[in-house]
Each structure stands twice: as structure tokens, then as C-alpha cells.
Design an enzyme around this catalytic site. Structure first.
Site, PDB file in Angstrom:
ATOM      1  N   LYS A  11       0.828  -1.217   0.000  1.00  0.00           N
ATOM      2  CA  LYS A  11       0.000   0.000   0.000  1.00  0.00           C
ATOM      3  C   LYS A  11       0.865   1.272   0.000  1.00  0.00           C
ATOM      4  CE  LYS A  11      -3.957  -2.275   2.281  1.00  0.00           C
ATOM      5  NZ  LYS A  11      -4.952  -2.190   3.381  1.00  0.00           N
ATOM      6  N   TYR A  51     -12.526  -2.231  -3.099  1.00  0.00           N
ATOM      7  CA  TYR A  51     -12.960  -2.280  -1.702  1.00  0.00           C
ATOM      8  C   TYR A  51     -14.481  -2.106  -1.584  1.00  0.00           C
ATOM      9  CZ  TYR A  51      -8.330  -2.539   0.526  1.00  0.00           C
ATOM     10  OH  TYR A  51      -7.097  -2.957   0.981  1.00  0.00           O
ATOM     11  N   PHE A  59     -15.317   4.132   7.323  1.00  0.00           N
ATOM     12  CA  PHE A  59     -13.958   4.456   6.875  1.00  0.00           C
ATOM     13  C   PHE A  59     -13.787   4.332   5.365  1.00  0.00           C
ATOM     14  CE2 PHE A  59     -13.973  -0.028   8.281  1.00  0.00           C
ATOM     15  CZ  PHE A  59     -13.545  -0.666   7.122  1.00  0.00           C
ATOM     16  N   ARG A  87      -2.138 -14.157   4.686  1.00  0.00           N
ATOM     17  CA  ARG A  87      -2.886 -13.470   5.757  1.00  0.00           C
ATOM     18  C   ARG A  87      -2.138 -13.602   7.089  1.00  0.00           C
ATOM     19  NH1 ARG A  87      -7.135 -10.145   4.415  1.00  0.00           N
ATOM     20  NH2 ARG A  87      -7.888 -10.521   6.523  1.00  0.00           N
ATOM     21  N   THR A  93      -5.320  -6.722  10.978  1.00  0.00           N
ATOM     22  CA  THR A  93      -5.600  -5.438  10.323  1.00  0.00           C
ATOM     23  C   THR A  93      -5.044  -4.270  11.143  1.00  0.00           C
ATOM     24  OG1 THR A  93      -7.667  -6.454   9.559  1.00  0.00           O
ATOM     25  CG2 THR A  93      -7.462  -4.063   9.307  1.00  0.00           C
ATOM     26  N   ARG A 104       2.627  -6.332   9.190  1.00  0.00           N
ATOM     27  CA  ARG A 104       1.943  -5.174   9.778  1.00  0.00           C
ATOM     28  C   ARG A 104       2.540  -4.795  11.133  1.00  0.00           C
ATOM     29  NH1 ARG A 104      -4.090  -6.929   7.713  1.00  0.00           N
ATOM     30  NH2 ARG A 104      -4.194  -5.600   5.855  1.00  0.00           N
ATOM     31  N   ASN A 114      -2.022   0.396   6.715  1.00  0.00           N
ATOM     32  CA  ASN A 114      -1.473  -0.843   7.262  1.00  0.00           C
ATOM     33  C   ASN A 114      -0.653  -1.660   6.267  1.00  0.00           C
ATOM     34  OD1 ASN A 114      -3.554  -1.778   5.738  1.00  0.00           O
ATOM     35  ND2 ASN A 114      -4.711  -2.720   7.421  1.00  0.00           N
ATOM     36  N   HIS A 117      -2.232  -5.465   1.580  1.00  0.00           N
ATOM     37  CA  HIS A 117      -3.513  -6.146   1.413  1.00  0.00           C
ATOM     38  C   HIS A 117      -3.239  -7.575   0.987  1.00  0.00           C
ATOM     39  CE1 HIS A 117      -7.340  -7.497  -0.248  1.00  0.00           C
ATOM     40  NE2 HIS A 117      -6.656  -7.884  -1.296  1.00  0.00           N
ATOM     41  N   GLU A 128      -9.597 -10.671  -7.754  1.00  0.00           N
ATOM     42  CA  GLU A 128      -8.660  -9.558  -7.570  1.00  0.00           C
ATOM     43  C   GLU A 128      -7.477  -9.673  -8.531  1.00  0.00           C
ATOM     44  OE1 GLU A 128      -9.874  -8.985  -2.870  1.00  0.00           O
ATOM     45  OE2 GLU A 128      -7.826  -9.598  -3.344  1.00  0.00           O
TER      46      GLU A 128
HETATM   47  P1  ATP Z   1      -7.170  -5.872   3.439  1.00  0.00           P
HETATM   48  O1  ATP Z   1      -8.541  -6.166   2.850  1.00  0.00           O
HETATM   49  O2  ATP Z   1      -6.615  -4.534   2.997  1.00  0.00           O
HETATM   50  O3  ATP Z   1      -6.221  -7.009   3.214  1.00  0.00           O
HETATM   51  P2  ATP Z   1      -8.065  -6.726   6.041  1.00  0.00           P
HETATM   52  O4  ATP Z   1      -8.719  -7.834   5.297  1.00  0.00           O
HETATM   53  O5  ATP Z   1      -7.112  -7.054   7.137  1.00  0.00           O
HETATM   54  O6  ATP Z   1      -7.306  -5.752   5.031  1.00  0.00           O
HETATM   55  P3  ATP Z   1     -10.599  -5.350   6.073  1.00  0.00           P
HETATM   56  O7  ATP Z   1     -11.564  -5.485   7.190  1.00  0.00           O
HETATM   57  O8  ATP Z   1     -10.877  -6.049   4.782  1.00  0.00           O
HETATM   58  O9  ATP Z   1      -9.155  -5.750   6.649  1.00  0.00           O
HETATM   59  O10 ATP Z   1     -10.415  -3.789   5.801  1.00  0.00           O
HETATM   60  C1  ATP Z   1      -9.875  -3.326   4.581  1.00  0.00           C
HETATM   61  C2  ATP Z   1      -8.961  -2.160   4.854  1.00  0.00           C
HETATM   62  O11 ATP Z   1      -9.733  -1.061   5.311  1.00  0.00           O
HETATM   63  C3  ATP Z   1      -7.933  -2.369   5.969  1.00  0.00           C
HETATM   64  O12 ATP Z   1      -6.779  -3.052   5.558  1.00  0.00           O
HETATM   65  C4  ATP Z   1      -7.606  -0.953   6.347  1.00  0.00           C
HETATM   66  O13 ATP Z   1      -6.712  -0.352   5.423  1.00  0.00           O
HETATM   67  C5  ATP Z   1      -8.982  -0.296   6.234  1.00  0.00           C
HETATM   68  N1  ATP Z   1      -9.674  -0.306   7.526  1.00  0.00           N
HETATM   69  C6  ATP Z   1     -10.265  -1.343   8.134  1.00  0.00           C
HETATM   70  N2  ATP Z   1     -10.815  -1.003   9.307  1.00  0.00           N
HETATM   71  C7  ATP Z   1     -10.566   0.325   9.450  1.00  0.00           C
HETATM   72  C8  ATP Z   1     -10.876   1.302  10.450  1.00  0.00           C
HETATM   73  N3  ATP Z   1     -11.544   0.968  11.550  1.00  0.00           N
HETATM   74  N4  ATP Z   1     -10.447   2.569  10.254  1.00  0.00           N
HETATM   75  C9  ATP Z   1      -9.763   2.918   9.140  1.00  0.00           C
HETATM   76  N5  ATP Z   1      -9.444   2.045   8.142  1.00  0.00           N
HETATM   77  C10 ATP Z   1      -9.834   0.774   8.299  1.00  0.00           C
HETATM   78 MG    MG Z   2      -9.964  -7.540   3.587  1.00  0.00          MG
END
Ligand code: ATP
Ligand code: MG
Length: 140
Positions: A11, A51, A59, A87, A93, A104, A114, A117, A128
Site C-alpha cells: 500500500k 474495496y 472508513f 494473511r 488489520t 503489519r 497498514n 492487502h 482480484e
Molecule cells: P485488506 O482487505 O486490505 O487485506 P483486512 O482484510 O485485514 O485488510 P478489512 O476489514 O478487509 O481488513 O479492511 C480493509 C482495509 O480497510 C484495511 O486493511 C484498512 O486499510 C482499512 N480499515 C479497516 N478497518 C478500518 C478502520 N476501523 N479505520 C480505518 N481504516 C480501516
Molecule cells: Mg480484507
């Protein structure tokens, strides 16, 4: 265990801090092979689609703005159990909850910024990968 492919994004917070190589080293150390990779800027509409599952979350706007704020490195990773393995090495996350020795934990700035992805399931991984790579760009 099956050989799988997963989709990864390094990212903007990580590319801005010159961490592409550091992240790639952790990926390769874990036994995953980088079989496609390119550095791109994601257009806003593509970030919104990517997304889209989070569209209703508070968010969402911040997340899209962040993902288009700078270059990212998109990748296809291959290996045994690659989806779950990536993962696992990404970590939680929220970096404050991520396990030691995860990407992370080592590098993420916050729950939003973070660093990486990774796909969460075989169907999303396939979707994807197809969003970002043509078949002839993936060399396993
Ligand atoms: P990713 O999909 O990016 O691999 P993830 O699966 O760990 O991450 P998700 O729940 O899918 O987490 O959230 C997607 C992305 O949205 C997170 O990686 C982060 O960048 C952002 N995100 C998630 N929760 C929050 C939050 N509470 N505040 C701000 N950004 C958030
Ligand atoms: Mg995710």
C-alpha cells in the site's frame, strides 16, 4: 495442501517509506513466490470497486483516498496454502494487535495505513488477480 495463488498490494504508506523490498523479503522468507508484480497508481473508480465490500463502512472514503494517495505495488503470490499463509504473515488489520514477526507489526502505521492487502478467500483471490493482471503477466 494445494498450491494456491493470492493477490497482494503493497500500500501507499509502505511504498512512500521505501519498504517494497523489505515487504518482499518477508514474503519470500515465508516461502511464497512473487510470480507477478507491477508498480501502479490505482484510479479512484478501481479502488472503489476493489474495496466495494466496505462501501457502507464509515472508513470507506478515507480508505479509497488512502489507496489512491500514492503508488502501490500489486502482486500475485504463489505457494502452498498461499491465501491463508499470506494473511498469517501480514498480521492483524490493526498493527497494535498484529503478532510478532508479521509485516503489519513490523511496518504498518495504523489500522488504516497498514502497509499490505491480501485476498481472504479463493474466489476473491481469483477476482482480484483478474482485476489487475492479464494472464501473460503472471509467470509461475
Ligand atoms: P485488506 O482487505 O486490505 O487485506 P483486512 O482484510 O485485514 O485488510 P478489512 O476489514 O478487509 O481488513 O479492511 C480493509 C482495509 O480497510 C484495511 O486493511 C484498512 O486499510 C482499512 N480499515 C479497516 N478497518 C478500518 C478502520 N476501523 N479505520 C480505518 N481504516 C480501516
Ligand atoms: Mg480484507
Amino acid at each position: 495442501m494445494a498450491i494456491e495463488r493470492t493477490f497482494s498490494i503493497i500500500k501507499p504508506d509502505a511504498t512512500a517509506r521505501n519498504l517494497t523490498g523489505a515487504v518482499n523479503a518477508m514474503i519470500e522468507q515465508a516461502g511464497l513466490r512473487i510470480i507477478a508484480q507491477k508498480r501502479v497508481r490505482i484510479p479512484r473508480n478501481q479502488a472503489e470497486t476493489f474495496y466495494g465490500v466496505h462501501k457502507a463502512r464509515p472508513f470507506f472514503g478515507e480508505l479509497v483516498d488512502f489507496m489512491i494517495s500514492g503508488p502501490v505495488v500489486v502482486q500475485v503470490l504463489e505457494g502452498e496454502n498461499a491465501i491463508a499463509k499470506y494473511r498469517e504473515i501480514m498480521g492483524a488489520t490493526d498493527p497494535s494487535k498484529a503478532a510478532p514477526n508479521t509485516i503489519r507489526k513490523a511496518h504498518a502505521k495504523s489500522i488504516g495505513e497498514n502497509s499490505v492487502h491480501g485476498s481472504d478467500a479463493p474466489d476473491t483471490a481469483a477476482q482480484e488477480i483478474a482485476q489487475f493482471f492479464a494472464g501473460n503477466e503472471i509467470v509461475g
